[in-house]
Design a protein around this motif. Structure first.
Motif, PDB file in Angstrom:
ATOM      1  N   ASN A 154     -17.121 -45.581 -35.766  1.00  0.00           N
ATOM      2  CA  ASN A 154     -17.351 -46.890 -36.390  1.00  0.00           C
ATOM      3  C   ASN A 154     -16.050 -47.651 -36.634  1.00  0.00           C
ATOM      4  O   ASN A 154     -16.073 -48.739 -37.186  1.00  0.00           O
ATOM      5  CB  ASN A 154     -18.115 -46.732 -37.704  1.00  0.00           C
ATOM      6  CG  ASN A 154     -17.304 -45.990 -38.757  1.00  0.00           C
ATOM      7  OD1 ASN A 154     -16.296 -45.353 -38.453  1.00  0.00           O
ATOM      8  ND2 ASN A 154     -17.755 -46.060 -40.005  1.00  0.00           N
ATOM      9  N   HIS A 168     -18.100 -41.449 -30.127  1.00  0.00           N
ATOM     10  CA  HIS A 168     -18.511 -42.626 -30.886  1.00  0.00           C
ATOM     11  C   HIS A 168     -17.651 -42.717 -32.147  1.00  0.00           C
ATOM     12  O   HIS A 168     -17.272 -41.698 -32.725  1.00  0.00           O
ATOM     13  CB  HIS A 168     -19.983 -42.521 -31.322  1.00  0.00           C
ATOM     14  CG  HIS A 168     -20.964 -42.474 -30.205  1.00  0.00           C
ATOM     15  ND1 HIS A 168     -22.103 -43.247 -30.184  1.00  0.00           N
ATOM     16  CD2 HIS A 168     -20.994 -41.741 -29.058  1.00  0.00           C
ATOM     17  CE1 HIS A 168     -22.791 -42.981 -29.082  1.00  0.00           C
ATOM     18  NE2 HIS A 168     -22.132 -42.060 -28.383  1.00  0.00           N
ATOM     19  N   ASN A 221     -27.677 -51.424 -31.302  1.00  0.00           N
ATOM     20  CA  ASN A 221     -27.342 -51.995 -29.989  1.00  0.00           C
ATOM     21  C   ASN A 221     -25.940 -51.629 -29.521  1.00  0.00           C
ATOM     22  O   ASN A 221     -25.430 -52.223 -28.561  1.00  0.00           O
ATOM     23  CB  ASN A 221     -27.490 -53.519 -30.034  1.00  0.00           C
ATOM     24  CG  ASN A 221     -28.931 -53.951 -30.243  1.00  0.00           C
ATOM     25  OD1 ASN A 221     -29.844 -53.353 -29.685  1.00  0.00           O
ATOM     26  ND2 ASN A 221     -29.117 -54.970 -31.055  1.00  0.00           N
ATOM     27  N   SER A 222     -25.323 -50.651 -30.168  1.00  0.00           N
ATOM     28  CA  SER A 222     -23.942 -50.310 -29.831  1.00  0.00           C
ATOM     29  C   SER A 222     -23.790 -49.816 -28.401  1.00  0.00           C
ATOM     30  O   SER A 222     -22.718 -49.945 -27.799  1.00  0.00           O
ATOM     31  CB  SER A 222     -23.418 -49.234 -30.782  1.00  0.00           C
ATOM     32  OG  SER A 222     -23.467 -49.686 -32.116  1.00  0.00           O
ATOM     33  N   MET A 223     -24.861 -49.226 -27.842  1.00  0.00           N
ATOM     34  CA  MET A 223     -24.781 -48.648 -26.497  1.00  0.00           C
ATOM     35  C   MET A 223     -25.376 -49.578 -25.441  1.00  0.00           C
ATOM     36  O   MET A 223     -25.722 -49.153 -24.351  1.00  0.00           O
ATOM     37  CB  MET A 223     -25.448 -47.277 -26.482  1.00  0.00           C
ATOM     38  CG  MET A 223     -24.767 -46.300 -27.435  1.00  0.00           C
ATOM     39  SD  MET A 223     -25.535 -44.674 -27.500  1.00  0.00           S
ATOM     40  CE  MET A 223     -25.153 -44.058 -25.855  1.00  0.00           C
ATOM     41  N   ILE A 273     -17.752 -45.471 -27.472  1.00  0.00           N
ATOM     42  CA  ILE A 273     -18.693 -46.369 -28.140  1.00  0.00           C
ATOM     43  C   ILE A 273     -18.198 -46.750 -29.532  1.00  0.00           C
ATOM     44  O   ILE A 273     -17.912 -45.871 -30.353  1.00  0.00           O
ATOM     45  CB  ILE A 273     -20.088 -45.713 -28.270  1.00  0.00           C
ATOM     46  CG1 ILE A 273     -20.543 -45.128 -26.922  1.00  0.00           C
ATOM     47  CG2 ILE A 273     -21.094 -46.710 -28.820  1.00  0.00           C
ATOM     48  CD1 ILE A 273     -20.704 -46.145 -25.825  1.00  0.00           C
ATOM     49  N   HIS A 274     -18.117 -48.041 -29.771  1.00  0.00           N
ATOM     50  CA  HIS A 274     -17.889 -48.534 -31.135  1.00  0.00           C
ATOM     51  C   HIS A 274     -19.246 -48.637 -31.806  1.00  0.00           C
ATOM     52  O   HIS A 274     -20.069 -49.482 -31.470  1.00  0.00           O
ATOM     53  CB  HIS A 274     -17.201 -49.900 -31.105  1.00  0.00           C
ATOM     54  CG  HIS A 274     -16.954 -50.461 -32.467  1.00  0.00           C
ATOM     55  ND1 HIS A 274     -17.019 -51.806 -32.749  1.00  0.00           N
ATOM     56  CD2 HIS A 274     -16.643 -49.836 -33.647  1.00  0.00           C
ATOM     57  CE1 HIS A 274     -16.748 -52.000 -34.032  1.00  0.00           C
ATOM     58  NE2 HIS A 274     -16.536 -50.825 -34.602  1.00  0.00           N
ATOM     59  N   ASP A 275     -19.505 -47.747 -32.753  1.00  0.00           N
ATOM     60  CA  ASP A 275     -20.820 -47.617 -33.370  1.00  0.00           C
ATOM     61  C   ASP A 275     -21.002 -48.666 -34.460  1.00  0.00           C
ATOM     62  O   ASP A 275     -20.497 -48.531 -35.572  1.00  0.00           O
ATOM     63  CB  ASP A 275     -20.977 -46.206 -33.955  1.00  0.00           C
ATOM     64  CG  ASP A 275     -22.412 -45.920 -34.372  1.00  0.00           C
ATOM     65  OD1 ASP A 275     -23.234 -46.851 -34.325  1.00  0.00           O
ATOM     66  OD2 ASP A 275     -22.697 -44.771 -34.742  1.00  0.00           O
ATOM     67  N   THR A 276     -21.743 -49.728 -34.119  1.00  0.00           N
ATOM     68  CA  THR A 276     -22.011 -50.792 -35.091  1.00  0.00           C
ATOM     69  C   THR A 276     -23.499 -50.941 -35.394  1.00  0.00           C
ATOM     70  O   THR A 276     -23.886 -51.862 -36.108  1.00  0.00           O
ATOM     71  CB  THR A 276     -21.482 -52.134 -34.568  1.00  0.00           C
ATOM     72  OG1 THR A 276     -22.103 -52.424 -33.305  1.00  0.00           O
ATOM     73  CG2 THR A 276     -19.971 -52.096 -34.405  1.00  0.00           C
ATOM     74  N   GLY A 277     -24.325 -50.045 -34.855  1.00  0.00           N
ATOM     75  CA  GLY A 277     -25.760 -50.150 -35.094  1.00  0.00           C
ATOM     76  C   GLY A 277     -26.563 -49.826 -33.849  1.00  0.00           C
ATOM     77  O   GLY A 277     -26.039 -49.288 -32.865  1.00  0.00           O
ATOM     78  N   TRP A 282     -24.077 -53.025 -23.737  1.00  0.00           N
ATOM     79  CA  TRP A 282     -22.964 -53.970 -23.641  1.00  0.00           C
ATOM     80  C   TRP A 282     -23.402 -55.198 -22.853  1.00  0.00           C
ATOM     81  O   TRP A 282     -24.101 -55.094 -21.837  1.00  0.00           O
ATOM     82  CB  TRP A 282     -21.768 -53.316 -22.965  1.00  0.00           C
ATOM     83  CG  TRP A 282     -21.145 -52.217 -23.791  1.00  0.00           C
ATOM     84  CD1 TRP A 282     -21.500 -51.828 -25.049  1.00  0.00           C
ATOM     85  CD2 TRP A 282     -20.047 -51.383 -23.397  1.00  0.00           C
ATOM     86  NE1 TRP A 282     -20.693 -50.808 -25.474  1.00  0.00           N
ATOM     87  CE2 TRP A 282     -19.790 -50.506 -24.489  1.00  0.00           C
ATOM     88  CE3 TRP A 282     -19.259 -51.288 -22.257  1.00  0.00           C
ATOM     89  CZ2 TRP A 282     -18.785 -49.550 -24.445  1.00  0.00           C
ATOM     90  CZ3 TRP A 282     -18.254 -50.339 -22.209  1.00  0.00           C
ATOM     91  CH2 TRP A 282     -18.008 -49.481 -23.302  1.00  0.00           C
ATOM     92  N   GLN A 326     -14.161 -60.196 -25.854  1.00  0.00           N
ATOM     93  CA  GLN A 326     -13.984 -58.762 -25.697  1.00  0.00           C
ATOM     94  C   GLN A 326     -13.697 -58.474 -24.231  1.00  0.00           C
ATOM     95  O   GLN A 326     -13.989 -59.302 -23.362  1.00  0.00           O
ATOM     96  CB  GLN A 326     -15.244 -58.008 -26.128  1.00  0.00           C
ATOM     97  CG  GLN A 326     -15.661 -58.244 -27.562  1.00  0.00           C
ATOM     98  CD  GLN A 326     -16.868 -57.402 -27.907  1.00  0.00           C
ATOM     99  OE1 GLN A 326     -16.772 -56.347 -28.529  1.00  0.00           O
ATOM    100  NE2 GLN A 326     -18.034 -57.864 -27.495  1.00  0.00           N
TER     101      GLN A 326
END
Length: 313
Positions: free
Chosen positions: A220, A218, A196-198, A190-194, A200, A162
């Motif tokens: 998903n 944000h 821990n998304s915020m 922010i890519h909201d995946t759960g 990096w 990434q």
């Protein structure tokens, strides 16, 4: 009975777990595939598959025949190759599994492959999480991270990760972070995946760096995150394949190039080296070449400050 054809059908049914899938591969009917296996059962006087309404599985006799059949078919294939009778133009359908970012790049480059082999067709199946190739009826897949299934062939082709990126308009207004810790002073997409998304993660000279980030936008969807970054809403952390062409065309710039994030080995995965159809071979070669070229393009991707700033005026 055409023994070699029936044995080839039997082997593919055993590998794919589906008479219907093999019938589609061969351009024939489910009945024809079933009949060929039935002729083998009658010839050898044994039952080769346990059948239920949901699945099929090999009997003990079927498992024994599978090894012999593969050896015989390998020998027949070797004879054909030695005598120069291999098909020069691969034909048929190949089901290719790939993550979304890689799919977007590959689709743009598939026309060249299909023009080279007019009888070839490719089904692109987007799968962001690796699964079972046989259950998904995939001939080959591109995936990131070491495959856990020891029965598949996994060919390492590149290292992809990434990267933090931003659009020129955002960097013009807010400047560029020189260290991951400075992301706390920036708007992030922010890519909201759960949960821990915020947070990096980056790799630095002294070890891992975990950075809490904030942002008003944000989503998903990675495609939506990419669009928001291009619109200048902030800095995003994106899979490299998804933004490779944006870097090349300078729609986005790579940030924090000295702090890589989430690097993983990319693998081309397929069920078996045995009886690999020519159509599958050419798709595998295509994947290997394209992913290696992608790695090279990313290594040369634009970092903010590497070009002149005349466009800022």
């Amino acid at each position: 009975m055409d023994m070699l054809r029936s044995l080839a059908t039997f082997v593919r049914v055993a590998e794919s777990g589906s008479f219907s899938a093999v019938a589609r591969e061969n351009g024939s009917s489910h009945t024809a595939a079933t009949r060929m296996v039935g002729q083998l059962e009658e010839h050898f006087g044994v039952r080769l598959f346990h059948r239920s309404t949901r699945r099929i599985s090999l009997t003990e006799d079927g498992q024994d025949l599978l090894g012999h059949a593969r050896n015989l078919l390998d020998a027949a294939e070797g004879m054909e190759g030695a005598l120069g009778r291999q098909r020069a133009s691969p034909t048929g359908r190949v089901r290719l599994g790939t993550p979304l970012g890689a799919a977007r790049l590959l689709v743009a480059r598939l026309p060249g492959l299909l023009e080279r082999y007019p009888g070839l067709s490719v089904d692109v199946v987007v799968r962001d999480q690796p699964g079972d190739l046989v259950e998904e009826r995939l001939d080959v897949a591109l995936q990131f991270g070491q495959p856990t299934d020891g029965s598949v062939v996994a060919r390492a082709v590149a290292t992809i990760g990434q990267m933090a990126i931003a659009a020129p308009m955002y960097l013009e207004r807010h400047g560029m972070p020189s260290h991951p810790d400075e992301l706390a002073q920036h708007a992030c997409v922010i890519h909201d995946t759960g949960p821990n998304s915020m947070r990096w993660m980056f790799a630095g000279p002294q070890g891992p760096i975990e950075v809490p980030v904030v942002g008003a936008f944000h989503s998903n969807s990675l495609d939506v995150v990419r669009a928001a970054a291009m619109a200048g809403l902030g800095i995003a952390l994106m899979p490299e394949p998804l933004i490779a062409d944006d870097l090349r065309t300078v729609r986005l710039y790579r940030l924090l190039a000295d702090f890589p994030s989430g690097r993983q080995q990319a693998y081309v995965v397929y069920p078996s080296r045995r009886h690999l159809a020519p159509r599958t071979r050419v798709v595998i070669d295509f994947l290997v070449e394209e992913v290696r070229q992608l790695e090279a393009r990313l290594a040369a991707g634009r970092t903010w400050g590497e070009t002149d700033t005349a466009w800022l005026v």
